[in-house]
Design a protein around this motif. Structure first.
Motif: not given
Length: 104
Positions: A59-64, A68-69, A77-82, A86-92
């Motif tokens: 549940a914690k990782w799904r919330a993260r 992130f999405e 901001a491009g860097g913030e989006r990237e 990246r963090l969303a992919a790690q969470a998945r």
């Protein structure tokens, strides 16, 4: 010297006015957000019973992931989006890892 003191006093009043406006805006944002508990952190109240600690972790990782999405969609901001993507992919990956362990 008197004009300089008056100018400094005016600048101080303007600065305090801007600070008050910022405080009001933050208070309004906080009130609009629901106040006490962040909706993205609903998992904090997830009861760990019957050895179900992994359920809270998922549940914690799904919330993260959702957070992130949301950041990736909202940011300009491009860097913030990237970084958010990246963090969303790690969470998945972490969710898949945790749910995969449960199924084995």
């Amino acid at each position: 010297a008197e004009e300089e003191a008056e100018r400094a006093a005016d600048e101080e009043r303007e600065r305090k006015g801007r600070e008050r406006e910022e405080m009001r805006r933050r208070a309004a944002d906080k009130a609009a957000g629901g106040g006490a508990a962040e909706p993205e952190q609903w998992w904090l109240s997830y009861n760990v019973t019957r050895g179900d600690a992994s359920g809270r972790e998922v549940a914690k990782w799904r919330a993260r992931l959702l957070r992130f999405e949301k950041i990736a969609k909202a940011t300009v901001a491009g860097g913030e989006r990237e970084n958010a993507l990246r963090l969303a992919a790690q969470a998945r990956q972490k969710i898949q890892q945790l749910t995969g362990e449960e199924e084995e």
